[in-house]
Design a protein around this motif. Structure first.
Motif, mmCIF file in Angstrom:
data_model
loop_
_atom_site.group_PDB
_atom_site.id
_atom_site.type_symbol
_atom_site.label_atom_id
_atom_site.label_comp_id
_atom_site.label_asym_id
_atom_site.label_seq_id
_atom_site.Cartn_x
_atom_site.Cartn_y
_atom_site.Cartn_z
ATOM 1 N N MET A 186 0.803 -1.218 0.000
ATOM 2 C CA MET A 186 0.000 0.000 0.000
ATOM 3 C C MET A 186 0.841 1.277 0.000
ATOM 4 S SD MET A 186 -2.864 -1.265 -0.325
ATOM 5 C CE MET A 186 -3.302 -3.004 -0.323
ATOM 6 N N CYS A 187 2.006 1.244 0.632
ATOM 7 C CA CYS A 187 2.865 2.438 0.623
ATOM 8 C C CYS A 187 3.359 2.740 -0.792
ATOM 9 C CB CYS A 187 4.044 2.242 1.565
ATOM 10 S SG CYS A 187 3.621 2.474 3.308
ATOM 11 N N ALA A 188 3.678 1.692 -1.554
ATOM 12 C CA ALA A 188 4.093 1.896 -2.946
ATOM 13 C C ALA A 188 2.947 2.491 -3.765
ATOM 14 C CB ALA A 188 4.549 0.574 -3.558
ATOM 15 N N LEU A 189 1.737 2.042 -3.495
ATOM 16 C CA LEU A 189 0.577 2.574 -4.212
ATOM 17 C C LEU A 189 0.318 4.026 -3.820
ATOM 18 C CD1 LEU A 189 -1.865 -0.475 -3.982
ATOM 19 C CD2 LEU A 189 -0.355 0.167 -5.862
ATOM 20 N N ALA A 190 0.523 4.338 -2.548
ATOM 21 C CA ALA A 190 0.354 5.720 -2.100
ATOM 22 C C ALA A 190 1.374 6.628 -2.780
ATOM 23 C CB ALA A 190 0.483 5.801 -0.585
ATOM 24 N N ALA A 191 2.610 6.146 -2.908
ATOM 25 C CA ALA A 191 3.637 6.922 -3.600
ATOM 26 C C ALA A 191 3.232 7.167 -5.053
ATOM 27 C CB ALA A 191 4.977 6.183 -3.533
ATOM 28 N N ARG A 192 2.707 6.139 -5.699
ATOM 29 C CA ARG A 192 2.269 6.279 -7.088
ATOM 30 C C ARG A 192 1.160 7.314 -7.211
ATOM 31 N NH1 ARG A 192 -1.455 3.733 -10.962
ATOM 32 N NH2 ARG A 192 -0.414 3.719 -13.000
ATOM 33 N N LYS A 193 0.210 7.264 -6.301
ATOM 34 C CA LYS A 193 -0.907 8.218 -6.319
ATOM 35 C C LYS A 193 -0.394 9.651 -6.192
ATOM 36 C CE LYS A 193 -5.328 9.503 -5.790
ATOM 37 N NZ LYS A 193 -5.210 10.918 -5.374
ATOM 38 N N LEU A 194 0.525 9.887 -5.280
ATOM 39 C CA LEU A 194 1.035 11.240 -5.071
ATOM 40 C C LEU A 194 1.892 11.710 -6.246
ATOM 41 C CD1 LEU A 194 1.909 11.278 -1.262
ATOM 42 C CD2 LEU A 194 -0.194 12.001 -2.408
ATOM 43 N N LEU A 195 2.638 10.804 -6.854
ATOM 44 C CA LEU A 195 3.421 11.171 -8.042
ATOM 45 C C LEU A 195 2.505 11.577 -9.190
ATOM 46 C CD1 LEU A 195 6.206 8.441 -7.963
ATOM 47 C CD2 LEU A 195 6.586 10.915 -7.848
ATOM 48 N N ILE A 196 1.434 10.830 -9.375
ATOM 49 C CA ILE A 196 0.477 11.161 -10.434
ATOM 50 C C ILE A 196 -0.200 12.495 -10.129
ATOM 51 C CG2 ILE A 196 -1.681 10.456 -11.527
ATOM 52 C CD1 ILE A 196 -0.724 7.537 -11.111
ATOM 53 N N ASP A 197 -0.582 12.695 -8.867
ATOM 54 C CA ASP A 197 -1.184 13.971 -8.472
ATOM 55 C C ASP A 197 -0.219 15.138 -8.697
ATOM 56 O OD1 ASP A 197 -3.446 12.615 -7.741
ATOM 57 O OD2 ASP A 197 -3.089 12.733 -5.574
ATOM 58 N N ALA A 198 1.078 14.846 -8.605
ATOM 59 C CA ALA A 198 2.090 15.891 -8.814
ATOM 60 C C ALA A 198 2.312 16.190 -10.296
ATOM 61 C CB ALA A 198 3.403 15.477 -8.169
ATOM 62 N N GLY A 199 1.762 15.349 -11.181
ATOM 63 C CA GLY A 199 1.869 15.609 -12.613
ATOM 64 C C GLY A 199 2.575 14.532 -13.411
ATOM 65 N N LEU A 200 2.979 13.434 -12.781
ATOM 66 C CA LEU A 200 3.665 12.356 -13.499
ATOM 67 C C LEU A 200 2.661 11.511 -14.279
ATOM 68 C CD1 LEU A 200 6.656 11.185 -13.632
ATOM 69 C CD2 LEU A 200 5.799 9.394 -12.106
ATOM 70 N N HIS A 201 3.021 11.147 -15.498
ATOM 71 C CA HIS A 201 2.147 10.269 -16.285
ATOM 72 C C HIS A 201 2.043 8.912 -15.588
ATOM 73 C CE1 HIS A 201 0.680 7.722 -19.539
ATOM 74 N NE2 HIS A 201 0.318 8.837 -20.182
ATOM 75 N N PRO A 202 0.837 8.337 -15.493
ATOM 76 C CA PRO A 202 0.655 7.069 -14.767
ATOM 77 C C PRO A 202 1.537 5.929 -15.250
ATOM 78 C CG PRO A 202 -1.469 8.072 -15.236
ATOM 79 C CD PRO A 202 -0.445 8.888 -15.956
ATOM 80 N N ASP A 203 1.867 5.892 -16.522
ATOM 81 C CA ASP A 203 2.673 4.785 -17.047
ATOM 82 C C ASP A 203 4.157 4.902 -16.695
ATOM 83 O OD1 ASP A 203 0.437 3.646 -18.126
ATOM 84 O OD2 ASP A 203 0.805 4.338 -20.175
ATOM 85 N N LEU A 204 4.549 6.040 -16.109
ATOM 86 C CA LEU A 204 5.954 6.211 -15.753
ATOM 87 C C LEU A 204 6.309 5.615 -14.394
ATOM 88 C CD1 LEU A 204 6.555 9.840 -17.047
ATOM 89 C CD2 LEU A 204 7.525 7.725 -17.985
ATOM 90 N N PHE A 205 5.316 5.309 -13.583
ATOM 91 C CA PHE A 205 5.551 4.650 -12.298
ATOM 92 C C PHE A 205 4.423 3.650 -12.077
ATOM 93 C CE2 PHE A 205 5.372 3.993 -7.738
ATOM 94 C CZ PHE A 205 6.707 3.970 -7.337
ATOM 95 N N GLN A 206 4.720 2.382 -12.309
ATOM 96 C CA GLN A 206 3.704 1.337 -12.205
ATOM 97 C C GLN A 206 4.079 0.315 -11.136
ATOM 98 O OE1 GLN A 206 2.125 0.099 -16.307
ATOM 99 N NE2 GLN A 206 4.086 1.045 -16.784
ATOM 100 N N VAL A 207 3.063 -0.290 -10.556
ATOM 101 C CA VAL A 207 3.253 -1.249 -9.470
ATOM 102 C C VAL A 207 2.765 -2.625 -9.911
ATOM 103 C CG1 VAL A 207 2.674 -1.833 -7.081
ATOM 104 C CG2 VAL A 207 2.947 0.568 -7.741
ATOM 105 N N VAL A 208 3.607 -3.627 -9.744
ATOM 106 C CA VAL A 208 3.209 -5.021 -9.946
ATOM 107 C C VAL A 208 3.426 -5.746 -8.626
ATOM 108 C CG1 VAL A 208 3.659 -5.115 -12.420
ATOM 109 C CG2 VAL A 208 5.520 -5.598 -10.835
#
Length: 509
Positions: A186-208
């Motif tokens: 969940m922490c990795a997903l939270a980081a992804r959410k905040l990066l996207i909110d900051a303006g990063l394209h979703p495909d640039l930081f993905q979680v598997v």
């Protein structure tokens, strides 16, 4: 707490994981509250989809000026601070660590983002260097992104190790696909959410997500660079896989970190720092202290004060700031730590405090533990315990202390306590990637301008410093001859040309 925090930050984890081809789920159980939450499990095909999407996004991303990338990271840092309370809740819920230790983790993320946002434009810009013949040639060094960086992160620092290695990789123009440990997704997903909110394209930081043997190996097989934090045993396997593909590999691995107390050490400060260095994140810290070597003349003073301080460490399993230490992350980790201590006691070690679980605190809590009379045949002597357990050893002098500190296959972090000048001089003799003088681990760990990593079996490559971002690039030299090619002109013999070049080279160097 875990479920509510995830809902607040993410609105549900399912849509944030690259796992569209499977209905299989995995479950996280909080060591703090016992709550559980399920999330989709990725398959190898999902890794391929993620990498493919990352490659497409990366080709556009590398064209974005570095200063614009840096602006996104600055905004990400501000969002980390904006959501600090929820992020602290989430870190604690997933990992179980004390809130003060969760704050160290959160602050590291914000600090890393701001540091690299500041220095990345200068480090990544193309640089003119001296050509072979300054008047007749020139050379320029460029730094190109490697492509898609695969990151495999552990459970002990679920936010920091999910995103702090990704930040420089992204700033260097890469895409990132991360496989966090299954206990701390969940922490990795939270980081992804905040990066996207900051303006990063979703495909640039993905979680598997999924088992390391399956998903981790698949990520190593698909990515253009592999970053791993975890055990030395797994690191060797991943390094071999990366080597077969000839892709860059960087890893922070295990440690059995020593702390040295010499006769001129500030004892009260050393005791305070040593306690924190043993118990931070319940000892589940790659750079925490597991061995202390004390010079004979200060043995009695140090050991008395240290054991007394360790007995006063407050262990709790809530989000309150009052606790000095939280529980271990899982029953498996509790079993591993207990096995080390029980083996040592069985073979003759003396327990000065702790040495037992604390079931009244939590199902996975373990008491801060101090051992003496530890000998080589005990597991705790050489193997990484990864718990709030430390062994004390009496030594004759600084020479013996350094020799014994170096007597390990690991070389990740170390600490030495003496006068500042003497300590800094002796620190260079310790075979460790970072050495703290009159500090346990924070001085080196928080110095984001300086490289951090392991020697010997403790890893390859470095995070932090210029190395921490340039490793995610391919250096390219473009050299130009401005007139005649750098070779003998038609009217000069090779022998004469060699004499001229000899004189030039000797004069230049």
């Amino acid at each position: 707490m875990l479920i509510n925090t995830v809902k607040t930050l993410l609105g549900g984890p399912g849509t944030w994981i690259q796992a569209k081809n499977t209905r299989e789920t995995m479950t996280i159980t909080s060591p703090l509250s016992g709550e559980s939450i399920s999330f989709p499990q990725s398959e190898t095909s999902d890794v391929k989809v993620a990498v493919r999407a990352g490659k497409a996004a990366q080709q556009r991303w590398e064209q974005v000026p570095v200063r614009e990338r840096a602006a996104i990271m600055k905004k990400f840092a501000s969002l980390v601070w904006k959501h600090d309370e929820r992020l602290l809740d989430l870190i604690q819920a997933e990992n179980g660590k004390a809130r003060s230790h969760a704050f160290e983790e959160l602050s590291d993320v914000a600090m890393t983002a701001m540091h690299y946002a500041k220095v990345a434009p200068g480090l990544l810009e193309s640089k003119h260097v001296s050509g072979v013949l300054p008047i007749l040639s020139r050379a320029v060094v460029h730094h190109h992104p490697v492509g898609v960086v695969g990151i495999i992160s552990p459970w002990n620092y679920p936010l920091t190790l999910a995103v702090s290695d990704a930040i420089p990789a992204l700033l260097a123009g890469n895409a990132v696909v991360i496989k966090p440990d299954s206990k701390t997704v969940m922490c990795a997903l939270a980081a992804r959410k905040l990066l996207i909110d900051a303006g990063l394209h979703p495909d640039l930081f993905q979680v598997v997500t999924g088992a390391g043997k399956v998903i981790g190996s698949s990520l190593a097989a698909e990515s253009d660079f592999l970053m791993f934090t975890g055990s030395t045993a797994v690191g060797r396997k991943l390094a071999e896989q990366a080597g077969q593909r000839l892709i860059p590999f960087s890893a922070e691995l295990g440690g059995k970190n020593p702390l040295i107390v010499l006769d001129d050490a500030p004892i009260a400060r050393a005791v305070k720092s040593a306690v924190k260095s043993v118990t931070s994140n319940s000892g589940q810290l790659c750079i925490s202290i597991e061995r202390i070597y004390i010079e004979d003349s200060v043995w009695d003073r140090f050991i008395s004060a240290f054991v007394s301080a360790m007995k006063k460490v407050k262990v709790g399993a809530t989000t309150s700031w009052r606790w000095d230490m939280g529980p271990l992350i899982s029953p498996q980790q509790l079993e591993a730590v207990s096995a080390h201590v029980d083996d040592a006691v069985k073979k003759g070690a003396t327990v000065l405090c702790g040495g037992k679980p604390l079931p009244k605190v939590s199902k996975t809590a373990y008491a801060p533990t101090v051992l003496t009379d530890v000998t080589e045949e005990m597991m705790v002597a050489k193997e990484e315990t990864f718990g709030p357990v430390v062994s004390l050893f009496r030594v004759r002098d600084a020479e013996e202390a350094i020799a014994r500190a170096n007597d390990s296959r690991y070389g990740l972090n170390a600490s030495i306590w003496s006068t500042s000048k003497r300590g800094a001089r002796l620190a260079q003799s310790i075979k460790s990637g970072t050495v703290n003088v009159n500090d346990g681990y924070i001085a080196a760990w928080a110095s984001t301008s300086a490289p951090m990593g392991g020697m010997k079996d403790s890893g390859l490559g470095r995070r932090h410093g210029s190395e921490g971002i340039l490793k995610y690039t391919e250096a390219q030299t473009v050299a130009t001859s401005l007139g005649h090619p750098i070779q003998a002109p038609a009217f000069v013999t090779e022998k004469t040309w060699a004499k001229v070049m000899k004189l030039f080279i000797k004069g230049k160097y």
